[in-house]
Enzyme design. Structure first.
Site, PDB file in Angstrom:
ATOM      1  N   LYS A  44       0.805  -1.203   0.000  1.00  0.00           N
ATOM      2  CA  LYS A  44       0.000   0.000   0.000  1.00  0.00           C
ATOM      3  C   LYS A  44       0.846   1.265   0.000  1.00  0.00           C
ATOM      4  O   LYS A  44       0.622   2.171  -0.821  1.00  0.00           O
ATOM      5  CB  LYS A  44      -0.884  -0.035   1.253  1.00  0.00           C
ATOM      6  CG  LYS A  44      -1.720   1.163   1.451  1.00  0.00           C
ATOM      7  CD  LYS A  44      -2.285   1.137   2.850  1.00  0.00           C
ATOM      8  CE  LYS A  44      -1.179   1.398   3.856  1.00  0.00           C
ATOM      9  NZ  LYS A  44      -1.673   1.699   5.192  1.00  0.00           N
ATOM     10  N   THR A  45       1.812   1.317   0.896  1.00  0.00           N
ATOM     11  CA  THR A  45       2.647   2.514   0.975  1.00  0.00           C
ATOM     12  C   THR A  45       3.422   2.703  -0.323  1.00  0.00           C
ATOM     13  O   THR A  45       3.598   3.819  -0.803  1.00  0.00           O
ATOM     14  CB  THR A  45       3.638   2.400   2.147  1.00  0.00           C
ATOM     15  OG1 THR A  45       2.911   1.983   3.296  1.00  0.00           O
ATOM     16  CG2 THR A  45       4.284   3.729   2.433  1.00  0.00           C
ATOM     17  N   GLU A 236      -5.051   5.157   5.237  1.00  0.00           N
ATOM     18  CA  GLU A 236      -5.830   4.585   6.352  1.00  0.00           C
ATOM     19  C   GLU A 236      -7.239   5.170   6.394  1.00  0.00           C
ATOM     20  O   GLU A 236      -7.720   5.590   7.452  1.00  0.00           O
ATOM     21  CB  GLU A 236      -5.128   4.844   7.696  1.00  0.00           C
ATOM     22  CG  GLU A 236      -3.681   4.403   7.759  1.00  0.00           C
ATOM     23  CD  GLU A 236      -3.502   2.907   7.934  1.00  0.00           C
ATOM     24  OE1 GLU A 236      -4.493   2.155   7.800  1.00  0.00           O
ATOM     25  OE2 GLU A 236      -2.363   2.489   8.170  1.00  0.00           O
TER      26      GLU A 236
END
Length: 767
Positions: A44-45, A236
DNA sequence: TACTAAGCTCTTTTT
DNA sequence: GAGCTTAGTA
């Protein structure tokens, strides 16, 4: 704007070749709303950072990108990774936590809302202290109106954008309060909001709602920010609350280039108002949203990925997705039982020592994750004894220490004299003869005269009510005024140093040669060094005023002003703060009912589901090795309590666990392990215990459970009874106190070497 | 007003 | 057990 780098959409730029198909799609989809559902460990990052780099490569200005995260840690990491991709341009991105970015915006616009631009930020200690004095002033029962509960409710209410006035006008809310025996809540809320405003202070929630109010009430301001941020990204997203949702929606309204990334399975902040519906309903706000699921896990072995999946499928409320991996199967998950919390810690330390040697791993390959910060203690001791370097994240942060807060309060008061919480903190510290009586009079006068407390303090002579205290108050005011005058002429460090000396704060601690005194003195020196670094930092583009330093500190609870980020040490942290991190070897400790899941979380199914998601987060931190540890007894409330293994262990399918449990699930878990031990000398449970030498608890045959004596019940005990405890052996009841849930038995166990234990629950029988 | 001893309460997670 | 509040004393 420069489009020279702009390429055809079908062509894959070489720097994106390393990504998989859905990742690349997410990176290249820069126009229009985008929702990325990113399973744990799915990169994700990486996608977020590449996406920002991709936008920059297309020639867009870094100032046009707004990237919001929840924690400072996440923001820092993302900035570093982008910097390694695109270089110094990363410095100009608008990237940070919701609170830090919006505080930055508010500094520019605060006056529109009636706040000074040097407004103070109240942390939760300030908020609680203010609430406490409000309750006191209103003469309400302090047992009913507890500051923590009040702040929690105020926070919930605020995050739903219900102002103090709207609240008291809402009959159903007010009635609800009456039912719940807190009829004065609306008044307290009102008073709290008014006092914060009067002090020129915003609490954490105010930073968010005031940003929203600013955008909502001032179209020209809103317009400016909307046009400035061509790209909005939220990490998030499952953890956003209602205000955060509204702000991002508003800012993205013009360009509609909003990209949210999240994983509903990792939503663990509902307790502070996170609304999982924001991600579940994202497509309602943006019907033309592009949804991309990242389901391939690159982090963990297949066993860990599948075990995590077998846990989370117990939850009803979630988005459909199938996390998978092509990694090797790997080792099974170990379940480790220990006698006490300190045995658990010693086992983990010992085990890490062995694994390190066997596999040549550095300390930083290991992490210990627990539910509550207080669990770190026995581990500290065990690691120190083994000579293993460790680092504890979270807990009492540097900036929460008393000596630090004292100096910071002086600094705050110098910058913003209306800051009442700061004033209350320092007016008589170090003691200068201004006692409670005088302080109460000052507060009363402030209320009477509709003035800030500082205005009274700085004109003490004009109030005869102050009597003998007036002179002392005046001296204090003169000192503060001299500090304020220095604001213009001195930098943050010079001023802080002057204040530390002038108030004798530094001197008092220097003269204190106790262990605590020395450590406090060192802490204070460290704070001064931090201010010096801040004011001399050439790299940072930020303004170096004292006010800016204070803001950074207020929002930087994250701590870890790492002097040495590369230090090789074992990581100890709560599961909450482990989010976003990964480690080759993970120990999840304290896997016990009433601890994890915690007793507070067992009131509703939603709470249990959140707790289960927390477990999911913990499992998915592990890359290769995972151990679940629990103790059969643990020190809590100052006494040793027996514990049962967590239900979460049972929720993992047996096929992923390293123990032979086939067909044993229904049994009482305690009996299960006792019988296992005798039958299978090599099972992991026994192996774990054999490592603990010397084991302080003698091995004794387990007496059969008395069917008339339920676990957790000591109601049948009388003083003088001889009892046989399942673990501690024979003992004599010497004292009984309290009734019902408060009943406590003090028992001398001969098996523990005449040790006295206070038990609230016990699994034992009367002999 | 300041200090000490005894008593009480709380134990979730974070910006 | 720790941290904080209250009561009692100088």
């Amino acid at each position: 704007m420069n489009f020279s780098d702009h390429h055809d959409n079908n062509e894959i730029p070489p720097y994106l070749e390393k990504l998989n198909e859905p990742q690349r799609e997410a990176v290249m989809h820069t126009e229009g709303p985008l929702m990325i559902i990113a399973g744990a460990g799915s990169g994700k990052t990486r996608v977020l950072t590449f996406r920002i780099a991709h936008i920059l490569k297309q020639g867009f200005d870094p100032f046009s990108i707004l990237a919001l995260t929840f924690t400072n840690k996440a923001a820092r990491e993302m900035r570093n990774r982008i910097e390694s991709l695109v270089g110094p341009a990363a410095k100009s991105l608008w990237m940070g936590t919701f609170h830090s970015v919006f505080a930055r915006i508010l500094r520019q616009e605060a006056e529109k809302l009636g706040y000074p631009s040097n407004f103070t930020i109240y942390d939760s200690d300030d908020s609680k202290s203010l609430l406490k004095s409000i309750v006191k002033e209103m003469n309400l029962d302090e047992k009913v109106y507890k500051p923590g509960m009040l702040l929690g409710r105020i926070s919930t209410v605020k995050n739903n954008l219900i102002s103090a006035r709207a609240y008291s006008e809402d009959e159903s809310l007010v009635n609800e309060d009456k039912q719940a025996n807190r009829g004065k809540f609306a008044d307290i809320y009102r008073q709290y909001a008014a006092r914060c405003f009067k002090s020129g202070a915003m609490d954490f929630d105010d930073i968010l709602i005031n940003t929203y109010i600013l955008l909502d009430r001032f179209p020209e301001v809103c317009h400016r920010w909307q046009h400035r941020f061509r790209f909005v990204m939220v990490d998030e997203y499952q953890d956003t609350n209602r205000v955060q949702y509204l702000i991002t929606k508003t800012i993205a309204a013009v360009h509609q280039n909003i990209c949210v990334v999240g994983d509903d399975a990792q939503s663990i902040y509902a307790f502070r108002g996170a609304n999982i519906q924001n991600i579940l309903n994202f497509n309602r706000d943006y019907p033309d949203v592009k949804t991309i699921k990242l389901e391939q896990n690159y982090r963990s072995t297949r066993n860990i990925v599948n075990a995590a999946g077998s846990v989370i499928k117990h939850n009803r409320n979630q988005l459909q997705k199938e996390v998978w991996t092509s990694n090797e199967t790997g080792e099974k998950i170990k379940v480790v039982r220990s006698a006490t919390d300190s045995d658990e810690a010693r086992f983990v330390a010992q085990n890490i020592f062995e694994e390190k040697n066997r596999e040549h791993l550095p300390n930083k390959a290991f992490a210990i994750l627990y539910r509550t910060n207080s669990q770190s203690r026995p581990f500290e001791e065990a690691f120190r004894r083994m000579g293993i370097d460790y680092r504890i994240y979270g807990g009492m942060s540097f900036y929460q220490r008393k000596e630090i807060k004292d100096l910071l309060a002086y600094l705050r008061l110098t910058v913003n004299p209306n800051d009442e919480e700061a004033l209350k903190r320092v007016i008589n510290y170090p003691t200068r003869g201004i006692g409670d009586t005088t302080i109460n009079r000052l507060l009363f006068l402030a209320g009477e005269n509709k003035a800030s407390t500082w205005e009274i303090v700085s004109n003490a002579r004009q109030y005869p009510d102050l009597g003998a205290g007036a002179g002392k108050v005046e001296n204090f005011a003169m000192m503060m005024k001299s500090f304020m005058a220095m604001l213009q002429t001195h930098n943050a460090y010079e001023l802080a140093m002057h204040i530390a000396k002038q108030t004798t704060l530094l001197k008092v601690l220097y003269e204190d040669k106790t262990v605590e005194g020395i450590s406090k003195y060192e802490n204070l020196t460290e704070l001064l060094n931090a201010i010096q670094e801040f004011s001399e930092d050439d790299e940072s583009e930020k303004e170096k005023s004292l006010s800016n330093f204070l803001e950074e500190v207020a929002l930087f609870t994250d701590d870890q002003k790492d002097k040495d980020p590369d230090r090789d040490c074992v990581t100890l942290m709560t599961i909450h703060s482990s989010k976003g991190l990964e480690f080759p070897c993970v120990y999840i400790v304290g896997m016990e009912e009433n601890l994890f899941p915690g007793q507070m979380s067992l009131t509703s199914r939603a709470d249990l589901e959140e707790e289960r998601r927390l477990f999911y987060v913990a499992i998915t931190r592990a890359e290769r090795k995972l151990s679940l540890c629990y103790a059969t007894s643990r020190f809590r409330y100052g006494s040793l309590l027996p514990c049962e293994p967590s239900r979460f262990i049972d929720e993992i399918s047996n096929e992923f666990l390293d123990m032979n449990l086939a067909g044993m699930k229904k049994e009482n878990p305690l009996t299960r392990f006792y019988s296992q031990r005798t039958q299978q000398p090599n099972n992991p449970v026994t192996r774990a215990e054999s490592l603990l030498k010397p084991n302080p608890l003698p091995e004794k045959p387990v007496p059969p459970a008395d069917p008339n004596f339920e676990a957790g019940d000591i109601s049948g005990l009388k003083e003088g009874d001889i009892v046989v405890h399942q673990r501690f052996g024979r003992g004599k009841v010497t004292m009984l106190e309290g009734d019902g849930d408060n009943r406590k038995a003090t028992i001398f166990f001969t098996g523990l070497g005449e040790k006295k234990l206070v038990l609230k629950f016990a699994k034992m029988r009367i002999e």
